[in-house]
Design an enzyme around this catalytic site. Structure first.
Site, short mmCIF file in Angstrom:
data_model
loop_
_atom_site.label_atom_id
_atom_site.label_comp_id
_atom_site.label_asym_id
_atom_site.label_seq_id
_atom_site.Cartn_x
_atom_site.Cartn_y
_atom_site.Cartn_z
N HIS A 1 10.26 2.01 5.88
CA HIS A 1 8.83 2.32 6.27
C HIS A 1 8.51 1.40 7.36
O HIS A 1 9.12 0.40 7.61
CB HIS A 1 7.99 1.89 5.19
CG HIS A 1 6.40 1.83 5.61
ND1 HIS A 1 6.01 3.03 6.09
CD2 HIS A 1 5.74 0.97 5.65
CE1 HIS A 1 4.54 2.54 6.31
NE2 HIS A 1 4.49 1.37 5.98
N CYS B 1 5.25 7.77 9.04
CA CYS B 1 4.95 6.33 9.57
C CYS B 1 5.61 5.78 10.85
O CYS B 1 4.90 5.43 11.66
CB CYS B 1 5.21 5.28 8.43
SG CYS B 1 6.96 5.31 7.94
#
Length: 322
Positions: A88, A201
């Site tokens: 992430h 993301c």
């Protein structure tokens, strides 16, 4: 919280009269969320301001910029997915004048799986999507979280006045770039033709880097940062229509039935036995029927996947220069 739109590392390439990658559809305003989606297990942005408030910098301040990465689902699986380079992405800021730190993330409002496949709800004749993403800006940088199994790297700086310009863009972007797209769709592993870029993301971070640079940020070009990408390999996507055109009273009932069956195999909270049974069903759709239904820009697309079908990569993208 993770993957993949719109840093276009390759140039737009027209194939058969269509421009690729197909541009992402921005909305004039973020729509209200479907109340059905509020059943997600984990709250969105629990430490951020509920009104979306960020920070106003002093014009003569300077902010250091950090690249932040941590394994996806680290709070559940620890560093497991780091072994597969599934990270992430986020951005950190530090005010030199105040010493205060801030974290900026963009991730799914209702958890990752809900952004990737829709819900098949009894009594509802169409798929129910819970695939919104949004920015989360909050005080502090959790050094241990980012650095223990991922990375926390100083990559550049920006003046306070230019930081405020970036924040203005951030609010506009958050109100118009609404939908999360998990998979990149490409012709083959060479990525010479990318049909659809992801919007996740890491793609948000890349777009934010680009806009930071356009506002005046200076990046350290000697630092290398890679980003996770999930890719489906397909022939050119075929548009099928939107929800009303397929599932409405005058829609294509045969297609609607096929799509509802396909998405039913991806429902969460199934028994182990059903997971294995539906894995066989999915393979039958993809390998035998040559069908994979894909949602993008409020429209459904048919993908004809081909070998190697799926790819996981950790792509290097250089910092922008303006």
């Amino acid at each position: 919280m993770f993957f993949a739109f719109l840093f276009v590392a390759t140039s737009l390439s027209p194939v058969g009269g269509t421009q690729y990658p197909i541009p992402y559809q921005f909305l004039p305003k973020r729509p209200p969320s479907n109340p059905y989606c509020d059943r997600a297990l984990f709250p969105f942005c629990p430490t951020g301001d509920p009104t979306g408030k960020t920070v106003v910098a002093a014009d003569n301040d300077t902010f250091d910029i950090y690249s932040l990465q941590a394994p996806v689902w680290e709070f559940i699986t620890g560093d497991l997915l780091a072994n597969f380079k599934i990270f992430h992405d986020a951005i950190g800021f530090r005010s030199r004048a105040t010493g205060l730190n801030y974290t900026l993330e963009w991730y799914e409002l209702f958890e990752l799986f809900n952004c990737t496949f829709p819900h098949v709800v009894p009594g509802t004749p169409y798929p129910v999507w819970c695939n919104e993403g949004a920015t989360c800006f909050y005080d502090g940088i959790d050094d241990r979280h980012w650095s223990e199994n991922g990375s926390l790297v100083l990559i550049g700086n920006i003046s306070g006045s230019d930081f405020n310009k970036f924040i203005e863009w951030l609010h506009r972007d958050n109100d118009s770039a609404v939908y999360y797209i998990t998979f990149r769709v490409a012709q083959d592993p060479s990525l010479s033709t990318i049909y659809i870029e992801p919007w996740d993301c890491s793609s948000f971070v890349l777009r934010a880097f680009d806009h930071l640079a356009s506002c005046g940020a200076v990046f350290n070009g000697s630092v290398a940062v890679n980003h996770t990408r999930l890719t489906l390999f397909s022939r050119p996507p075929i548009p099928l229509g939107n929800t009303s055109e397929i599932f409405g009273p005058q829609g294509n009932q045969t297609l609607a039935k096929s799509m509802m069956a396909f998405y039913s195999y991806f429902q969460p909270h199934q028994s182990i036995g059903n997971y294995f049974k539906h894995l066989v069903d999915i393979l039958e759709y993809v390998l035998v029927q040559d069908k994979f239904y894909y949602w993008y820009n409020d429209e459904y697309w048919l993908l004809h996947l081909h070998e190697p079908y799926f790819g996981l990569s950790f792509d290097f993208v250089p910092f922008p220069k303006h």
